[in-house]
Design a protein around this motif. Structure first.
Motif, PDB file in Angstrom:
ATOM      1  N   PRO A 108      -7.956  -8.343 -12.429  1.00 28.62           N
ATOM      2  CA  PRO A 108      -8.222  -7.206 -11.516  1.00 28.62           C
ATOM      3  C   PRO A 108      -7.235  -6.058 -11.633  1.00 28.62           C
ATOM      4  O   PRO A 108      -7.493  -4.991 -11.093  1.00 28.62           O
ATOM      5  CB  PRO A 108      -8.130  -7.832 -10.115  1.00 28.62           C
ATOM      6  N   LEU A 109      -6.110  -6.270 -12.329  1.00 30.16           N
ATOM      7  CA  LEU A 109      -5.113  -5.192 -12.374  1.00 30.16           C
ATOM      8  C   LEU A 109      -5.154  -4.462 -13.718  1.00 30.16           C
ATOM      9  O   LEU A 109      -4.122  -4.172 -14.309  1.00 30.16           O
ATOM     10  CB  LEU A 109      -3.707  -5.768 -12.138  1.00 30.16           C
ATOM     11  N   LYS A 112      -4.071   1.291 -13.459  1.00 21.37           N
ATOM     12  CA  LYS A 112      -3.089   1.605 -12.418  1.00 21.37           C
ATOM     13  C   LYS A 112      -3.796   2.202 -11.216  1.00 21.37           C
ATOM     14  O   LYS A 112      -4.966   2.566 -11.275  1.00 21.37           O
ATOM     15  CB  LYS A 112      -2.105   2.638 -12.961  1.00 21.37           C
ATOM     16  N   HIS A 114      -4.341   1.135  -7.843  1.00 15.37           N
ATOM     17  CA  HIS A 114      -5.168   0.466  -6.841  1.00 15.37           C
ATOM     18  C   HIS A 114      -4.653   0.801  -5.450  1.00 15.37           C
ATOM     19  O   HIS A 114      -3.467   0.991  -5.259  1.00 15.37           O
ATOM     20  CB  HIS A 114      -5.129  -1.047  -7.043  1.00 15.37           C
ATOM     21  N   SER A 115      -5.555   0.798  -4.467  1.00 15.07           N
ATOM     22  CA  SER A 115      -5.105   1.059  -3.097  1.00 15.07           C
ATOM     23  C   SER A 115      -4.342  -0.152  -2.575  1.00 15.07           C
ATOM     24  O   SER A 115      -4.566  -1.287  -3.010  1.00 15.07           O
ATOM     25  CB  SER A 115      -6.300   1.341  -2.190  1.00 15.07           C
ATOM     26  N   PHE A 118      -6.694  -2.762  -1.230  1.00 18.42           N
ATOM     27  CA  PHE A 118      -7.271  -3.637  -2.246  1.00 18.42           C
ATOM     28  C   PHE A 118      -6.249  -4.679  -2.698  1.00 18.42           C
ATOM     29  O   PHE A 118      -6.573  -5.863  -2.839  1.00 18.42           O
ATOM     30  CB  PHE A 118      -7.753  -2.816  -3.448  1.00 18.42           C
ATOM     31  N   LEU A 119      -5.028  -4.256  -2.888  1.00 15.00           N
ATOM     32  CA  LEU A 119      -4.007  -5.192  -3.365  1.00 15.00           C
ATOM     33  C   LEU A 119      -3.744  -6.317  -2.356  1.00 15.00           C
ATOM     34  O   LEU A 119      -3.391  -7.428  -2.737  1.00 15.00           O
ATOM     35  CB  LEU A 119      -2.707  -4.448  -3.692  1.00 15.00           C
ATOM     36  N   ARG A 126      -0.637  -9.390  -6.649  1.00 13.96           N
ATOM     37  CA  ARG A 126       0.011  -8.087  -6.474  1.00 13.96           C
ATOM     38  C   ARG A 126       1.500  -8.053  -6.818  1.00 13.96           C
ATOM     39  O   ARG A 126       2.005  -6.980  -7.123  1.00 13.96           O
ATOM     40  CB  ARG A 126      -0.267  -7.527  -5.069  1.00 13.96           C
ATOM     41  N   THR A 129       2.376  -5.902  -9.792  1.00  9.12           N
ATOM     42  CA  THR A 129       2.325  -4.443  -9.830  1.00  9.12           C
ATOM     43  C   THR A 129       3.735  -3.875  -9.678  1.00  9.12           C
ATOM     44  O   THR A 129       4.637  -4.548  -9.169  1.00  9.12           O
ATOM     45  CB  THR A 129       1.455  -3.881  -8.689  1.00  9.12           C
TER      46      THR A 129
END
Ligand code: 4AD
Ligand code: MG
Length: 467
Positions: A108-109, A112, A114-115, A118-119, A126, A129
């Motif tokens: 899913p990552l 770059k 993502h809100s 969402f994370l 997460r 990130t």
């Protein structure tokens, strides 16, 4: 693959012995390049910075190269060379690459940006990130700072229990702990649940605070602090409340409220200074990404003396603001429990620096606080911070046995649960004070994140205990 001992990227990026043979292991953040050469940005979590791995495609197996995708875990043997581009000083010219773990395009990552919402839904991923790597490294450093601060001052780290039968704050916000069969509860004639057969032989819960036990320790060891998880079943879905959060609670014999305020101010400044000294790469990233005023705010807190102000004067300021046309969502009047909007008005609009509000009405504070001569207020102190509101809550404690018992009776707290606590006031009582710092509130301040769910790995909030 040749066995070369692994270098962490944080250490590698500081080295200048170009030409050295090194091994790095990590997760691919991005891969770009041409038909001849790929540039792989590799991160191993030791720092926010990636190391660039230069891969001359002609030298490697085509099938292996296909597996170097975003999210894949690889091991690289290579030569450390001086970087031509601007970014880092060192990069790696790859000689050998091993795929430790491939990663397909369902990861899913991929991209770059993502809100944060969402994370939160992929909280298990997460930490990979930049944002959560930064937050989690800062979280670690803050924990270190806290232990260092108290250890250097001669405080002892005291472990208060997680399971308890007493409600320290008296707010009735406890999570019950039981091994009883909830489908077949035993009740007495009046219909009350019988706890005699429960695991502890009485009703037990997760602690809301380690303070009461902390007071026992302080009146024996002199100065202690707790640092552990605490739990509150308050149904408040706000960016500042968690059902499970970590709290630091120092408790000091012979300290009065002034000493307590001095300790709180010194402590919090020490933590902020530590963050600037040890986490500046991560803080800079968060400053640029989320909160352009972060570094400035951290520095300004260090420079300023905190305002110290009685609650009564604070309320007068707020009432004047209302009279002058300022709109608050919640009403202000003497006796009201201040909302975060009121606290932030005092800090951000009125004084423009942190405020320690003292001497609150006894009705809105816990039973254990020292009563003032006026019969109306108690020697409480809340430290209020920009963007956060209350970051610390504390007080001088009522050390007089009779006054404490009277207050416990007034507040209808079951005395039989309190006998051990009252013994501190019976056997060699002494003035003492302490406070609680919400660890995640401190992290909100230091990271500039806006939501407390984003400064703890796996947030527990109403309707949410995933992961
Ligand atoms: O003000 P509180 O309720 O004080 C106590 O628990 C005292 N026993 C502390 C003491 O005197 N030893 O909580 C202390 C701090 C708050 O100022 C806030 O920073 C944090 O704990 N806190 C929370 N943080 C996250 N989520 C929640 N639900 C919190 N409730 C309190
Ligand atoms: Mg409080």
């Amino acid at each position: 693959m040749e066995k070369i001992s692994r270098t962490k990227i944080v250490d590698l990026l500081k080295r200048t012995d170009f030409g050295a043979k090194v091994n790095v292991k990590g997760w691919v953040r991005t891969r770009r390049g041409s038909k001849q050469v790929s540039f792989v940005a590799l991160n191993d979590g030791s720092t926010i910075n990636n190391v660039q791995v230069v891969v001359d495609l002609a030298n490697f197996d085509e099938e292996m190269l296909k597996l170097i995708t975003t999210g894949a875990c690889i091991s690289v043997n290579g030569t450390m060379v001086e970087s031509q581009g601007s970014g880092q000083k060192a990069e790696i010219q790859a000689n050998e690459i091993e795929i430790l773990g491939a990663c397909d395009n369902t990861y899913p990552l991929q991209k770059k940006g993502h809100s944060l919402e969402f994370l939160r839904e992929i909280a298990h991923l997460r930490p990979r990130t930049n944002t959560f790597g930064a937050v989690l490294r800062i979280r670690h450093h803050m924990a270190m700072a806290i232990h260092r601060f108290f250890h250097d001052k001669g405080f002892f780290y005291f472990h208060s229990p997680i399971i308890t039968a007493s409600d320290c704050e008296g707010a009735g916000q406890m999570f019950q702990v039981t091994t009883m069969n909830l489908y077949d509860l035993k009740k007495d004639e009046e219909g009350s649940i019988k706890y005699d057969d429960d695991f502890f032989g009485k009703q037990a819960s997760l602690t809301v605070s380690g303070q009461l036990e902390g007071e026992l320790a302080a009146t024996a060891l002199g100065a202690i602090y707790t640092f552990g998880p605490t739990f509150r079943a308050e149904n408040s879905n706000t960016p500042r409340h968690l059902a499970e959060f970590w709290m630091i609670e120092p408790e000091v014999a012979f300290n009065d409220i002034i000493d307590n305020m001095n300790l709180a101010e010194e402590f919090i400044k020490y933590c902020v200074q530590w963050a600037l000294d040890n986490c500046i790469d991560d803080i800079k990233f968060l400053n640029d990404m989320f909160d352009k005023g972060l570094i400035e705010r951290l520095e300004s807190v260090l420079k300023e003396d905190f305002v110290r102000l009685p609650y009564t004067e604070g309320v007068a300021i707020l009432e004047k603001a209302v009279a002058d046309g300022h709109k608050f969502e919640f009403p202000v009047f003497w006796g009201a429990d201040l909302a975060s909007e009121h606290e932030r008005y005092l800090v951000e609009t009125h004084f423009k620096r942190p405020v320690i509000l003292t001497d609150y009405p006894k009705e809105i504070k816990a039973f254990y606080m020292k009563q003032n001569e006026d019969g109306k207020t108690v020697r409480a102190m809340d430290v209020l911070f920009p963007k956060i509101g209350e970051i610390i809550g504390g007080s001088e404690r009522e050390s007089d046995y009779n006054k404490l018992v009277t207050r416990i009776e007034e507040m209808e707290i079951p005395m039989k649960d309190m006998w051990w606590y009252l013994d501190t006031r019976k056997f060699g009582t002494c003035p003492h004070s302490g406070f609680g710092l919400g660890f995640e509130r401190l992290l909100l301040f230091v990271t500039g994140m806006a939501n407390i769910r984003d400064v703890i790995p796996f947030p527990r909030t109403p309707n949410n205990a995933e992961f």
